[in-house]
Each structure stands twice: as C-alpha cells, then as structure tokens.
Design a protein around this motif. Structure first.
Motif, PDB file in Angstrom:
ATOM      1  N   VAL A   1       2.437   1.827  -3.283  1.00 10.33           N
ATOM      2  CA  VAL A   1       1.584   2.236  -4.585  1.00 10.33           C
ATOM      3  C   VAL A   1       1.242   3.644  -4.138  1.00 10.33           C
ATOM      4  CG1 VAL A   1      -1.073   2.364  -5.071  1.00 10.33           C
ATOM      5  CG2 VAL A   1       0.293  -0.004  -4.905  1.00 10.33           C
ATOM      6  N   GLU A   2       0.889   4.084  -3.014  1.00 14.19           N
ATOM      7  CA  GLU A   2       0.801   5.541  -2.587  1.00 14.19           C
ATOM      8  C   GLU A   2       1.878   6.268  -2.773  1.00 14.19           C
ATOM      9  OE1 GLU A   2      -0.214   5.613   1.649  1.00 14.19           O
ATOM     10  OE2 GLU A   2      -2.062   4.663   1.236  1.00 14.19           O
TER      11      GLU A   2
ATOM     12  N   ARG B   1       0.722  -1.117  -0.215  1.00 16.38           N
ATOM     13  CA  ARG B   1       0.237   0.142   0.029  1.00 16.38           C
ATOM     14  C   ARG B   1       0.700   1.088  -0.139  1.00 16.38           C
ATOM     15  NH1 ARG B   1      -3.192  -1.005   4.235  1.00 16.38           N
ATOM     16  NH2 ARG B   1      -4.749  -1.926   2.807  1.00 16.38           N
TER      17      ARG B   1
ATOM     18  N   ASP C   1      -7.343   7.943  -9.688  1.00 14.34           N
ATOM     19  CA  ASP C   1      -8.337   6.945 -10.094  1.00 14.34           C
ATOM     20  C   ASP C   1      -7.409   5.733 -10.932  1.00 14.34           C
ATOM     21  OD1 ASP C   1     -10.542   8.459  -9.684  1.00 14.34           O
ATOM     22  OD2 ASP C   1     -10.524   9.300 -11.702  1.00 14.34           O
ATOM     23  N   VAL C   2      -6.549   5.336 -10.013  1.00 12.67           N
ATOM     24  CA  VAL C   2      -5.826   4.016 -10.419  1.00 12.67           C
ATOM     25  C   VAL C   2      -6.306   2.934  -9.209  1.00 12.67           C
ATOM     26  CG1 VAL C   2      -3.381   2.905 -10.092  1.00 12.67           C
ATOM     27  CG2 VAL C   2      -3.875   5.501 -10.939  1.00 12.67           C
ATOM     28  N   ARG C   3      -6.291   1.668 -10.065  1.00 15.18           N
ATOM     29  CA  ARG C   3      -6.798   0.466  -9.315  1.00 15.18           C
ATOM     30  C   ARG C   3      -5.284  -0.515  -9.422  1.00 15.18           C
ATOM     31  NH1 ARG C   3     -11.469  -2.693 -10.938  1.00 15.18           N
ATOM     32  NH2 ARG C   3     -10.083  -3.860 -12.060  1.00 15.18           N
ATOM     33  N   VAL C   4      -4.738  -0.971  -8.384  1.00 17.86           N
ATOM     34  CA  VAL C   4      -3.694  -2.136  -8.635  1.00 17.86           C
ATOM     35  C   VAL C   4      -4.197  -3.314  -8.147  1.00 17.86           C
ATOM     36  CG1 VAL C   4      -1.402  -2.508  -7.851  1.00 17.86           C
ATOM     37  CG2 VAL C   4      -2.207   0.008  -8.271  1.00 17.86           C
ATOM     38  N   ASN C   5      -4.078  -4.335  -8.857  1.00 13.42           N
ATOM     39  CA  ASN C   5      -4.174  -5.751  -8.286  1.00 13.42           C
ATOM     40  C   ASN C   5      -2.919  -6.440  -8.159  1.00 13.42           C
ATOM     41  OD1 ASN C   5      -7.280  -5.567  -8.407  1.00 13.42           O
ATOM     42  ND2 ASN C   5      -7.021  -5.866 -10.688  1.00 13.42           N
TER      43      ASN C   5
ATOM     44  N   CYS D   1       1.924   6.723  -6.696  1.00 14.10           N
ATOM     45  CA  CYS D   1       0.841   7.768  -7.249  1.00 14.10           C
ATOM     46  C   CYS D   1       0.744   9.106  -6.708  1.00 14.10           C
ATOM     47  CB  CYS D   1      -0.389   7.148  -6.696  1.00 14.10           C
ATOM     48  SG  CYS D   1      -1.200   5.621  -7.563  1.00 14.10           S
TER      49      CYS D   1
END
Length: 161
Positions: free
Chosen positions: A9-10, A6, A25-29, A13
C-alpha cells in the motif's frame, strides 16, 4: 503478511497516477489474503502495490492544492473594490469584509486564496492601493482542484505550454 500488505500500500501511494505525486487520504480495507505454498512476502507486497496502482488509474483521482487565509487591511473604502476584484482574479473566496482593529474607517478583507496565486501579491497590493494596504497570509487547508485548473496545471508541469 500484514507488513507485506502495508508495504505494498505504501509503495502504491508513493507514486500517484496523475503526476507521480504521492497519494493522500487513502483508506484500504483488505478482506482476505490467499497465499500459496510458493508465494513469497515480496511477491505479495508487489501484488498489493500493482493492484492498488491499477485502482488509482481507474478511479477519478484529483490533485489538491494548498490554500492560505489572506487578511488585507485597508485604511478606508477607497481601494476596497480593487482589492476584492484582485482577490477574485486569484481564484480567492472572500469570507468577510469588516472593520479593522485600528478603528476609524479601516477595513479588513478576509479570504481563502490558493497559495500559488499569492506569488507577487505584495507588489500588486501595493500598486492597486498606492501602498496604503497591508496583508498577512498563512496556510489554511488543502482543497481539490477544479477539473479545468487541474488540466491547466498538469499541462504546465508536463511542458505542454
């Protein structure tokens, strides 16, 4: 591990590839994470951030800009063409031209206009309508910039002209 991913990712971004602005508006899997015996949480977070930043650079990213809902009230049709032309020159999209709430022959022009294009609008509207029109504007939504507008915006911000 989840917190490290997390944070990575933050971190990625928080600084986008175009102008260093935050990515929205990003989604990470994340499907799997493999950690060796000497892999630290900090190195995992840095790896996630680095990988996602590389993905951003390879992707076709785009800037978004705020749009405002513009409502212009005219006393009659005399200046309607000038107002519509001015809205178009500001990259606005007219949604409706109807009658105003005041009755008589008043006209109401509703349009979506990039918020940045509304700088100085009160003065311009006063000029083209001889002070007869009024307007209101409020935030409506964000919209992706066209490639040409994005290039111009990036060049201006970077000081190319």
């Amino acid at each position: 591990i989840v917190d490290a991913v997390r944070k990575g990712v933050e971190s990625a971004c928080s600084y986008g590839p175009i102008l260093g602005l935050p990515v929205m508006d990003v989604r990470v899997n994340v499907r799997s994470v493999a950690m060796g015996p000497v892999t630290s949480v900090a190195s995992l977070s840095a790896c996630v951030s680095s990988t996602l930043s590389k993905c951003f650079r390879l992707a076709e990213m785009a800037l978004i800009e705020p749009f405002s809902e513009l409502a212009v009230t005219l006393p009659d049709d005399e200046h309607l063409g000038a107002v519509l032309s001015d809205v178009a020159s500001r990259r606005g999209a007219v949604r409706d031209v109807g009658t105003g709430d005041t009755g008589c022959e008043s006209r109401l022009v509703c349009a979506d206009v990039p918020t940045g294009e509304l700088a100085g609008y009160a003065t311009e509207l006063r000029t083209i309508t001889s002070g007869m029109a009024t307007f209101s504007a409020q935030f409506s939504h964000y919209q992706q910039m066209t490639p040409a507008i994005q290039k111009t915006t990036v060049d201006k911000i970077r000081g190319y002209y």
